[in-house]
Design a protein around this motif. Structure first.
Motif, PDB file in Angstrom:
ATOM      1  N   LEU A 168       7.656   8.867   3.474  1.00 38.07           N
ATOM      2  CA  LEU A 168       8.682   9.194   2.596  1.00 38.07           C
ATOM      3  C   LEU A 168       8.401   9.088   1.332  1.00 38.07           C
ATOM      4  O   LEU A 168       7.614   8.267   0.607  1.00 38.07           O
ATOM      5  CB  LEU A 168       9.661   8.157   2.793  1.00 38.07           C
ATOM      6  N   PRO A 169       8.743  10.215   0.346  1.00 38.08           N
ATOM      7  CA  PRO A 169       8.429  10.145  -1.089  1.00 38.08           C
ATOM      8  C   PRO A 169       9.169   9.150  -1.775  1.00 38.08           C
ATOM      9  O   PRO A 169      10.587   9.066  -1.600  1.00 38.08           O
ATOM     10  CB  PRO A 169       8.807  11.557  -1.394  1.00 38.08           C
ATOM     11  N   LEU A 170       8.691   8.162  -2.462  1.00 40.52           N
ATOM     12  CA  LEU A 170       9.148   6.988  -3.365  1.00 40.52           C
ATOM     13  C   LEU A 170       9.002   7.380  -4.586  1.00 40.52           C
ATOM     14  O   LEU A 170      10.037   6.843  -5.602  1.00 40.52           O
ATOM     15  CB  LEU A 170       8.497   5.914  -2.924  1.00 40.52           C
ATOM     16  N   ALA A 171       8.157   7.914  -5.350  1.00 40.04           N
ATOM     17  CA  ALA A 171       8.048   8.059  -6.710  1.00 40.04           C
ATOM     18  C   ALA A 171       7.087   9.432  -6.821  1.00 40.04           C
ATOM     19  O   ALA A 171       6.482   9.900  -6.088  1.00 40.04           O
ATOM     20  CB  ALA A 171       7.329   6.983  -7.438  1.00 40.04           C
ATOM     21  N   GLY A 172       7.134   9.718  -8.104  1.00 39.76           N
ATOM     22  CA  GLY A 172       6.260  10.985  -8.611  1.00 39.76           C
ATOM     23  C   GLY A 172       5.956  10.723  -9.957  1.00 39.76           C
ATOM     24  O   GLY A 172       6.876   9.985 -10.914  1.00 39.76           O
ATOM     25  N   ASN A 182      -1.206  17.054 -13.968  1.00 38.20           N
ATOM     26  CA  ASN A 182      -1.404  16.142 -12.777  1.00 38.20           C
ATOM     27  C   ASN A 182      -0.043  16.026 -12.245  1.00 38.20           C
ATOM     28  O   ASN A 182       0.622  15.549 -12.914  1.00 38.20           O
ATOM     29  CB  ASN A 182      -2.193  14.951 -12.971  1.00 38.20           C
ATOM     30  N   ARG A 183       0.182  16.540 -11.068  1.00 38.50           N
ATOM     31  CA  ARG A 183       1.541  16.035 -10.292  1.00 38.50           C
ATOM     32  C   ARG A 183       1.106  15.031  -9.268  1.00 38.50           C
ATOM     33  O   ARG A 183       0.319  15.504  -8.516  1.00 38.50           O
ATOM     34  CB  ARG A 183       1.852  17.283  -9.781  1.00 38.50           C
ATOM     35  N   VAL A 184       1.542  13.969  -9.331  1.00 40.36           N
ATOM     36  CA  VAL A 184       1.326  12.762  -8.417  1.00 40.36           C
ATOM     37  C   VAL A 184       2.603  12.533  -7.459  1.00 40.36           C
ATOM     38  O   VAL A 184       3.798  12.429  -7.965  1.00 40.36           O
ATOM     39  CB  VAL A 184       1.080  11.415  -9.105  1.00 40.36           C
ATOM     40  N   ARG A 185       2.147  12.481  -6.419  1.00 37.13           N
ATOM     41  CA  ARG A 185       3.146  12.055  -5.362  1.00 37.13           C
ATOM     42  C   ARG A 185       2.862  10.864  -4.548  1.00 37.13           C
ATOM     43  O   ARG A 185       1.807  10.519  -4.215  1.00 37.13           O
ATOM     44  CB  ARG A 185       3.359  13.218  -4.314  1.00 37.13           C
ATOM     45  N   MET A 244       0.935  -1.309   0.023  1.00 37.88           N
ATOM     46  CA  MET A 244      -0.074   0.010  -0.080  1.00 37.88           C
ATOM     47  C   MET A 244       0.658   1.262   0.157  1.00 37.88           C
ATOM     48  O   MET A 244       1.911   1.245   0.893  1.00 37.88           O
ATOM     49  CB  MET A 244      -1.000   0.078   1.097  1.00 37.88           C
ATOM     50  N   PHE A 245       0.438   2.319  -0.834  1.00 39.37           N
ATOM     51  CA  PHE A 245       1.183   3.532  -0.817  1.00 39.37           C
ATOM     52  C   PHE A 245       0.121   4.663  -0.614  1.00 39.37           C
ATOM     53  O   PHE A 245      -0.879   4.443  -0.948  1.00 39.37           O
ATOM     54  CB  PHE A 245       1.839   3.772  -2.355  1.00 39.37           C
ATOM     55  N   ASP A 246       0.674   5.884  -0.278  1.00 40.37           N
ATOM     56  CA  ASP A 246      -0.012   6.732  -0.249  1.00 40.37           C
ATOM     57  C   ASP A 246       0.081   7.731  -1.493  1.00 40.37           C
ATOM     58  O   ASP A 246       1.226   8.087  -1.692  1.00 40.37           O
ATOM     59  CB  ASP A 246       0.191   7.726   0.848  1.00 40.37           C
ATOM     60  N   PHE A 247      -1.262   8.064  -2.331  1.00 44.80           N
ATOM     61  CA  PHE A 247      -1.207   8.893  -3.479  1.00 44.80           C
ATOM     62  C   PHE A 247      -1.751  10.050  -3.382  1.00 44.80           C
ATOM     63  O   PHE A 247      -2.832  10.192  -2.722  1.00 44.80           O
ATOM     64  CB  PHE A 247      -1.712   7.972  -4.641  1.00 44.80           C
ATOM     65  N   ARG A 248      -1.232  11.343  -3.731  1.00 40.55           N
ATOM     66  CA  ARG A 248      -1.677  12.602  -3.633  1.00 40.55           C
ATOM     67  C   ARG A 248      -1.507  13.175  -5.120  1.00 40.55           C
ATOM     68  O   ARG A 248      -0.437  13.325  -5.819  1.00 40.55           O
ATOM     69  CB  ARG A 248      -0.693  13.413  -2.757  1.00 40.55           C
ATOM     70  N   HIS A 249      -2.854  13.284  -5.877  1.00 39.37           N
ATOM     71  CA  HIS A 249      -2.858  13.895  -7.157  1.00 39.37           C
ATOM     72  C   HIS A 249      -3.149  15.475  -6.818  1.00 39.37           C
ATOM     73  O   HIS A 249      -4.342  15.697  -6.364  1.00 39.37           O
ATOM     74  CB  HIS A 249      -3.936  13.365  -7.749  1.00 39.37           C
ATOM     75  N   GLN A 250      -2.453  16.605  -7.428  1.00 43.56           N
ATOM     76  CA  GLN A 250      -2.730  17.714  -7.611  1.00 43.56           C
ATOM     77  C   GLN A 250      -3.035  18.117  -9.387  1.00 43.56           C
ATOM     78  O   GLN A 250      -2.178  18.106 -10.223  1.00 43.56           O
ATOM     79  CB  GLN A 250      -1.473  18.459  -7.098  1.00 43.56           C
ATOM     80  N   ILE A 251      -4.391  18.336  -9.510  1.00 46.83           N
ATOM     81  CA  ILE A 251      -4.783  18.451 -10.842  1.00 46.83           C
ATOM     82  C   ILE A 251      -4.856  19.999 -11.042  1.00 46.83           C
ATOM     83  O   ILE A 251      -5.863  20.712 -10.284  1.00 46.83           O
ATOM     84  CB  ILE A 251      -6.081  17.766 -11.199  1.00 46.83           C
ATOM     85  N   THR A 252      -4.272  20.615 -12.063  1.00 49.49           N
ATOM     86  CA  THR A 252      -4.372  21.926 -12.420  1.00 49.49           C
ATOM     87  C   THR A 252      -4.854  22.442 -13.781  1.00 49.49           C
ATOM     88  O   THR A 252      -4.371  21.924 -14.703  1.00 49.49           O
ATOM     89  CB  THR A 252      -3.025  22.597 -12.058  1.00 49.49           C
ATOM     90  N   PRO A 253      -6.040  22.949 -13.862  1.00 47.50           N
ATOM     91  CA  PRO A 253      -6.323  23.251 -15.311  1.00 47.50           C
ATOM     92  C   PRO A 253      -5.262  24.272 -16.125  1.00 47.50           C
ATOM     93  O   PRO A 253      -4.612  25.157 -15.273  1.00 47.50           O
ATOM     94  CB  PRO A 253      -7.612  23.804 -15.145  1.00 47.50           C
ATOM     95  N   ARG A 254      -5.041  24.028 -17.371  1.00 51.29           N
ATOM     96  CA  ARG A 254      -4.273  24.987 -18.020  1.00 51.29           C
ATOM     97  C   ARG A 254      -4.877  25.935 -18.994  1.00 51.29           C
ATOM     98  O   ARG A 254      -6.094  25.400 -19.424  1.00 51.29           O
ATOM     99  CB  ARG A 254      -3.013  24.199 -18.841  1.00 51.29           C
TER     100      ARG A 254
END
Length: 185
Positions: free
Chosen positions: A162-166, A153-156, A136-146
């Protein structure tokens, strides 16, 4: 005198064009953006060392406050499905996501929460990575209209804080609109 009038007209046109993206961003919602057919492309970076490009196709059905969205990823090693059910009420977003594991079985549903507004949306959940195993991982999606009608979409992706991927992703309504974004490194 004529030159001054031309400059004034050019300034007025420029200001009007600058105002257009702000109005478009005011109208952003997950339901309206993802209803119907959409596509995306992007790159995931793991531990800052490994990079993998991917694309995805979306089919979304919006009904009232709800959005049902099938996201079909295409990675180098194959296709994966992620199935979203989201409800937008005011600025609050709630719902679930199911993710296809490495054996082709949908896992979840995992609870999703977040916010949505004129500046975009933020979605967070704890679940598995598409094509992943039981970790299991924690996902955070930040979606910004252009301004060009796409959304970034920037995904952490993290575990134990601890950040593992993006990932950096571009969402759009057509393959033609996505093509210039796929060419960027």
């Amino acid at each position: 005198m004529r030159r001054r009038a031309l400059r004034g007209a050019a300034l007025a046109v420029s200001l009007a064009l600058l105002a257009l993206p702000a109005r478009a961003a005011d109208d952003f919602s997950l339901r309206s953006f993802f209803a119907g057919h959409s596509v995306s492309g992007g790159e995931i970076r793991t531990l800052g060392l490994f990079r993998e490009r991917f694309t995805a196709r979306f089919e979304g059905k919006a009904k009232g406050d709800a959005l049902d969205l099938d996201e079909r990823f295409r990675f180098e090693d194959g296709a994966r499905l992620q199935r979203w059910h989201l409800v937008e009420r005011g600025r609050r977003v709630t719902g679930t996501v199911e993710t296809e594991d490495g054996w082709g079985v949908l896992q979840g549903p995992f609870p999703v929460s977040g916010t949505s507004g004129p500046g975009g949306a933020v979605l967070a959940y704890r679940g598995i990575a598409p094509g992943g195993g039981r970790w299991m991982f924690d996902f955070r999606h930040q979606i910004t209209p252009r301004p060009d009608g796409t959304a970034g979409n920037r995904v952490r992706i993290s575990r134990f804080g601890l950040p593992l991927a993006g990932a950096r992703v571009t969402f759009t309504k057509s393959e033609a609109a996505l093509a210039p974004h796929l060419a960027q490194p």
